[in-house]
Structures are given as C-alpha cells and as structure tokens.
Write an enzyme that holds these catalytic residues in place. Structure first.
Site: not given
Ligand code: ADP
Ligand code: ADP
Ligand code: ZN
Length: 217
Positions: A15, A90, A129, A162, A173
């Site tokens: 996204k 969400r 990431r 992160r 998550r």
C-alpha cells in the site's frame, strides 16, 4: 477530476509503495495513519504516548483516535483534488465514520483498491522492509534494495527497520487484519466501490494495474 482513493490490503501488501507512486502521478497526498501515528510516537505527543502500546503489540489503535486524525487531515488544502488513504479504514466502525465524515464534507469515494498477496509472501516482504527515517519511503533488502546500502535513494536519509516488523508482532498484525480489516472487502463490495487486484509481480506492473483502474480503462 478529483481522485478520492482507498488502498486496502494486509500489512506488507504494498500500500505505502503504491501510494507514493500515486502521489507523484496525480499530485494528491498520501494519508497514511501508520505514518502519522509513528510521527506522533516519535514526538511523544499525547496521542503518540497513547498509541505506542497498541502499535508495539501489533494491535489496532482505538477507532476514535485514527478517525480524528483522518477527519482533520482531509480538511487540509492539499486534499482538494483528492487523496490516497493508506492503512485507513481498518475496521467497519472506521469505514462507517469515514462515510459520515465524507458526506459532511460533501465528498465521495471514487475507488477502493484492494491488493491481495498471500501470507508467505507478506511475511517475506515485512521482514525485509526498511524505511527511510527522513522521508518515509519504503525499501526491501531483496526485492527493492536501495542503490547505496542503508541510504534512501530519494533523500539520502538513513534506513531503519520498524519496531513492529519483527516476526512475533508481524504474525499478530496479520491475524488482526484477518479479523478486523478483511471484512471491509465485503463492505466495499456491497457499496460497489471495490476494485481488486493481485499484489504480486513487479512494483511497476502493480502500479500500471492501479492506474488502469483509477483512470477507468
Ligand atoms: P502496515 O503498513 O504494515 O500495514 P501501518 O503503518 O499502516 O502498517 O500501521 C502500523 C500500526 O499503526 C498498526 O499495526 C496499528 O497499530 C496502527 N494503525 C495504523 N493505521 C491504523 C488504523 N486505521 N486503525 C488502527 N490502528 C492503526
Ligand atoms: P504496506 O504499506 O502495505 O504495509 P509496503 O508498501 O511497505 O506495504 O511494502 C512492504 C514491503 O514489500 C516493502 O519492503 C516493499 O519494498 C516491498 N514491496 C512492495 N511491493 C512489492 C512488490 N510488488 N514485490 C516485492 N516487494 C514489494
Ligand atoms: Zn528518504
């Protein structure tokens, strides 16, 4: 022609990566509730202090907090020609709140672009990431590496991993997505706004699919 978009998809679907490309192409802002919350955590604002525990555990921040963020953000002048919501809504409650706030602002959604990627690939994407500290651009150690090790190709900023991109939090998550966010697919289908596409393939291929959708081709 205004372009009021939602990018919907699980953590790691791409996204943020695609939102940044839409920003460049259409000159509309990316509204990432995750980015706004991370910046509040960094600044230790009252909202950040409240949000941190939820984020670290992989849970969602309470609806009223993120709804307030988006309500304020949509009133900024850079949203006149449209916006890309990334990571919001969400929950069904957030989607209902968005509907009400857009109606109050005299605006409507154009498309909800739903990006699907299977779980194994999501885990690979999230573990690799890396994010720029300065401008927020995302990279991947294998799939989208920066040209210079640990430096952002856009701004030269330092890259970091992160806190919530570690294995334990990540699995939580993805469960939270299945339970609380995936129902939005049916929600927007019933509103005739849903446009689904596979999130596999190159970043540019996926972008072309999104462009075709939003330009109605
Ligand atoms: P990802 O890009 O991996 O999906 P985000 O950056 O969007 O992650 O979100 C990181 C965290 O911020 C979430 O796990 C959640 O705690 C919080 N968050 C972001 N957006 C929302 C939202 N719309 N509602 C509730 N919590 C949110
Ligand atoms: P989201 O915002 O949905 O959580 P990101 O845009 O941050 O997802 O992408 C998650 C990770 O996957 C990043 O490291 C990004 O570089 C990488 N990525 C994004 N799109 C692709 C793709 N099409 N193929 C491989 N890796 C990708
Ligand atoms: Zn950068």
């Amino acid at each position: 022609m205004p372009m009021n978009l939602i990018l919907l998809g699980p953590p790691g679907a791409g996204k943020g990566t695609q939102a940044k490309k839409l920003v460049k192409r259409y000159s509309i802002p990316q509204i990432s509730t995750g980015d706004i919350l991370r910046s509040a955590v960094k600044d230790q604002s009252p909202m950040g202090i409240k949000a941190k525990g939820f984020m670290d555990s992989g849970a969602l921040v309470p609806d009223e907090v993120v709804v307030g963020i988006v309500d304020e953000r949509l009133d900024k002048s850079d949203c006149v020609n449209g916006f890309v919501l990334d990571g919001f809504p969400r929950t069904v409650a957030q989607a209902n709140a968005l509907k009400a706030m857009l109606a109050a602002k005299g605006r409507t959604l154009d498309h909800v672009v739903s990006i699907s990627v299977d779980k194994d690939e999501l885990l690979e994407r999230i573990t690799g990431r890396r994010t720029c500290k300065a401008c927020g651009k995302g990279y991947h150690v294998l799939f989208d590496p920066p040209r210079l090790a640990d430096k952002c190709g856009e701004c030269g900023g330092e890259l970091f991993q992160r806190d919530d991109d570690r294995e334990d939090t990540m699995v939580k998550r993805l469960d939270v997505y299945d339970e609380q966010t995936a129902p939005l697919i049916a929600y927007y289908e019933s509103e005739s706004l849903l446009r689904s596409l596979p999130g596999t393939g190159s970043i540019d291929d996926i972008f072309q699919r999104i462009v075709s959708i939003v330009e109605g081709k």
